[in-house]
Design an enzyme around this catalytic site. Structure first.
Site, PDB file in Angstrom:
ATOM      1  N   HIS A 387     -10.448 -40.625 -46.288  1.00  0.00           N
ATOM      2  CA  HIS A 387     -11.909 -40.477 -46.359  1.00  0.00           C
ATOM      3  C   HIS A 387     -12.516 -41.552 -45.462  1.00  0.00           C
ATOM      4  O   HIS A 387     -12.117 -42.715 -45.529  1.00  0.00           O
ATOM      5  CB  HIS A 387     -12.354 -40.667 -47.812  1.00  0.00           C
ATOM      6  CG  HIS A 387     -13.763 -40.257 -48.087  1.00  0.00           C
ATOM      7  ND1 HIS A 387     -14.846 -40.924 -47.571  1.00  0.00           N
ATOM      8  CD2 HIS A 387     -14.268 -39.256 -48.848  1.00  0.00           C
ATOM      9  CE1 HIS A 387     -15.959 -40.332 -48.001  1.00  0.00           C
ATOM     10  NE2 HIS A 387     -15.634 -39.322 -48.768  1.00  0.00           N
ATOM     11  N   ARG A 407     -23.882 -40.161 -46.281  1.00  0.00           N
ATOM     12  CA  ARG A 407     -24.208 -39.674 -44.923  1.00  0.00           C
ATOM     13  C   ARG A 407     -25.007 -38.382 -44.992  1.00  0.00           C
ATOM     14  O   ARG A 407     -25.889 -38.150 -44.176  1.00  0.00           O
ATOM     15  CB  ARG A 407     -22.930 -39.495 -44.108  1.00  0.00           C
ATOM     16  CG  ARG A 407     -22.407 -40.813 -43.538  1.00  0.00           C
ATOM     17  CD  ARG A 407     -21.045 -40.654 -42.879  1.00  0.00           C
ATOM     18  NE  ARG A 407     -20.001 -40.479 -43.872  1.00  0.00           N
ATOM     19  CZ  ARG A 407     -18.998 -39.623 -43.779  1.00  0.00           C
ATOM     20  NH1 ARG A 407     -18.877 -38.855 -42.710  1.00  0.00           N
ATOM     21  NH2 ARG A 407     -18.098 -39.513 -44.743  1.00  0.00           N
TER      22      ARG A 407
HETATM   23  O1  MEZ Z   1     -14.780 -33.367 -51.782  1.00  0.00           O
HETATM   24  C1  MEZ Z   1     -14.714 -34.591 -51.822  1.00  0.00           C
HETATM   25  O2  MEZ Z   1     -13.699 -35.210 -51.472  1.00  0.00           O
HETATM   26  C2  MEZ Z   1     -15.910 -35.365 -52.213  1.00  0.00           C
HETATM   27  C3  MEZ Z   1     -16.947 -34.619 -52.921  1.00  0.00           C
HETATM   28  C4  MEZ Z   1     -15.974 -36.629 -51.869  1.00  0.00           C
HETATM   29  C5  MEZ Z   1     -17.202 -37.382 -51.600  1.00  0.00           C
HETATM   30  O3  MEZ Z   1     -17.324 -37.908 -50.504  1.00  0.00           O
HETATM   31  O4  MEZ Z   1     -18.069 -37.480 -52.454  1.00  0.00           O
END
Ligand code: MEZ
Length: 602
Positions: A387, A407
């Site tokens: 992420h 974002r």
């Molecule tokens: O789908 C995801 O991983 C999610 C909702 C994560 C996020 O950034 O909030």
């Protein structure tokens, strides 16, 4: 505590450029021109002297061009801006082209490194590369390798066994029970301890007039680099609007506008606003409701603190249940089941390539190991999701999720000089790679007091763009999480760096979640193919509910016609033999069940 004086000084550079950056955002039809080689344009007619801008193009765009003294790196998102691509010196961060994406991924994404992965030496996917940390668990002994277990007298005898009680398992259990099955739901921690509750920003569904499941399908496949299993994607996107209705009917409180209509936002790689959310605790809200619903149905038995350590096959090769371990007493318990659903979630606690993680404590790949040992193939296990925005500061928060919704609401990544450097809503793998490039190649990241890399995520932009109070209303958990450390994210930016978030791959399934072993189904993060090589935000909460429900239907249906034969652990013996023949010499055992964070010496 707050930021150190050095970090505060750098954060002030972000504040200094904020107004200009927002002006560009709020005027998306304006194109800001600057020529790197010759300095700023002084007159709009200068444009006509640039090769490629003829009189016709000039007429078409001149109303949208304003001049600036600010060198390059400006950020304008408009289709008209493409006309200006031929003009040298225009800098703005529109989404990258496919070729640009490929370049940044190849150079910076951890999946593309030569190191950190190795080919498996046993099982269905022998010869295929997977992360070393995962291969270590695949190439390990069963916890039952030497155990003497009496399989003839099961402790539980049910129609459907669901292993894992996060969002996918809970959905499967609910629907299987509605289909008339006697259901046992087992989990290694507490009911609901899962990556579901860690998912913050939202769940996608094409349920608005300007959207439809086909557009959603195209986004998913594009985000996955066209590698996704198309039938699984069709199932995901077609079921999505129904799943939102189902969740709302059960009691999930999605964010709504003054008219009571659910509002939606963009996520990375989405061409329409289709992210439904419940503040920044969407997964926790969904889990709250699913868990309550299960607790209200006494027909579903829930057993906690009981990890499954091995599946059972019957003498016909069908899955016939599992062996679980009572964590308190250490005793093994036998479950005989006509059909079994694996819904054990992800892999983050393996800390692939040393990354911190957003994942919950139990995310140790258990279901992948169980499924692989009985012969279910894996897909895309060389594809791990980082992420883009994990917390890089303060130290106590390292790796924790800073939701993409930040974002989605307007914040952008900014480097140590206060410059934006990437379109903020690229697909995750691309955005993460761009953040790594900014730090590792361009040297424009920020170093934390403990030597970690980070870039700024300019959260104060949100309230300027969306209005005062938005952060506490839409991101209450993030607000509190940082306030605890003396950082007010509505006034100061956050420091972020990519963090291990999701396993894109997993067990091979069909659209009804069946695997190649009769009677064995898999749903949620443990299954692979839906997202190809890169999942888009909000498609995980969707995946667990869509495929969890489908698993409930298919497992109950299978159970209706099934007879379980004699239960065996012959596959464990076979696997042990394979390990030996492959020359694997190890005292490792798997599944891991819990990560080991003890301090080790030597
Ligand atoms: O789908 C995801 O991983 C999610 C909702 C994560 C996020 O950034 O909030």
């Amino acid at each position: 505590m707050g930021y150190t004086p050095e970090l505060k000084e750098l954060a002030e550079k972000v504040a200094a450029t904020r107004e200009k950056r927002i002006a560009k955002r709020l005027a998306p039809k304006r194109i800001v021109a600057y020529r790197e080689d010759k300095g700023p344009f002084r007159d709009i007619r200068d444009l006509t002297r640039v090769p490629g801008i003829d009189a016709e193009i000039f007429e078409a765009i001149k109303g949208q061009v304003s001049l600036t003294d600010e060198p390059g790196k400006t950020n304008v998102n408009t289709a008209d801006a493409q006309e200006l691509e031929k003009l040298d010196g225009i800098g703005y961060f529109k989404p990258m082209t496919m070729a640009e994406r490929e370049r940044v991924l190849k150079k910076f994404h951890p999946d593309y490194k030569d190191t950190g992965m190795r080919p498996l030496v046993v099982g269905v996917n022998r010869g295929e590369r997977v992360p070393d940390e995962f291969a270590d668990l695949i190439e390990a002994h069963s916890l039952l390798a030497d155990a003497q277990i009496e399989l003839g007298k099961p402790n539980y005898d049910v129609d459907v066994l669901v292993i894992g009680a996060g969002g996918a398992g809970a959905s499967a259990a609910l629907i299987a029970q509605e289909e008339g099955a006697k259901v046992l739901l087992v989990t290694k921690l507490r009911h609901g301890d899962s990556n579901t509750v860690m998912a913050e920003g939202g769940i996608q569904a094409a349920d608005k007039p300007q959207d439809n499941p086909v557009i959603h399908f195209l986004d998913v496949v594009g985000g996955g680099h066209f590698s996704n299993d198309r039938e699984l994607v069709a199932a995901l996107t077609n079921d999505a609007p129904m799943v939102i209705e189902w969740l709302e009917r059960l009691g999930v409180m999605f964010g709504k506008d003054a008219e009571g209509v659910m509002y939606t936002l963009h996520g990375g790689g989405t061409s329409r606003k289709r992210m439904h959310s419940a503040g920044d605790m969407t997964g926790a809200e969904i889990m709250r409701v699913l868990r309550d619903e299960i607790r209200n149905r006494p027909q579903i038995e829930v057993v906690e603190f009981s990890p499954v350590v091995e599946l059972l096959l019957d003498d016909a090769g069908h899955c016939g249940g599992a062996v679980m371990k009572n964590m308190e007493t250490g005793d093994f318990k036998i479950v005989r089941a006509k059909s079994t659903v694996i819904a054990t979630g992800g892999i983050g606690r393996l800390h692939i390539q040393g990354f911190p993680t957003t994942n919950h404590y139990g995310a140790t790949a258990d279901g992948l190991i169980l499924g692989y040992r009985v012969g279910v193939g894996l897909r895309f296990m060389d594809s791990i999701q980082y992420h883009p925005t994990g917390a890089a500061y303060p130290e106590q928060n390292i790796g924790l999720l800073i939701t993409e919704k930040v974002r989605g609401l307007g914040a952008e990544p900014v480097n140590r000089d206060g410059e934006d450097f990437v379109f903020p809503k690229e697909p995750r793998d691309v955005e993460s790679s761009a953040l790594m490039r900014e730090c590792l190649e361009r040297g424009k990241g920020v170093l934390t007091p403990t030597g970690r890399h980070g870039v700024w995520l300019d959260s104060p932009m949100i309230e300027i763009i969306q209005g005062p109070g938005t952060i506490q209303h839409e991101l209450p958990a993030k607000y509190k999480q940082f306030m605890r450390h003396g950082i007010d994210i509505s006034k100061e930016p956050m420091l972020v760096y990519p963090t291990l978030h999701y396993q894109n791959g997993g067990l091979a399934i069909k659209p009804d979640t069946s695997t190649q072993i009769p009677g064995l189904f898999a749903a949620g993060e443990v299954a692979g193919g839906i997202h190809g090589r890169n999942r888009l935000m909000g498609n995980s909460l969707l995946d667990i509910t869509v495929f969890g429900r489908r698993a409930g239907i298919a497992a109950a249906k299978f159970a209706r016609g099934a007879e379980v034969g004699e239960l065996t652990l012959a596959h464990v013996e076979r696997y042990e033999r394979e390990l030996k023949e492959a020359g694997v010499e190890t005292d490792r055992t798997s599944p891991m069940i819990l990560p080991d964070y003890r301090y080790k010496t030597g």
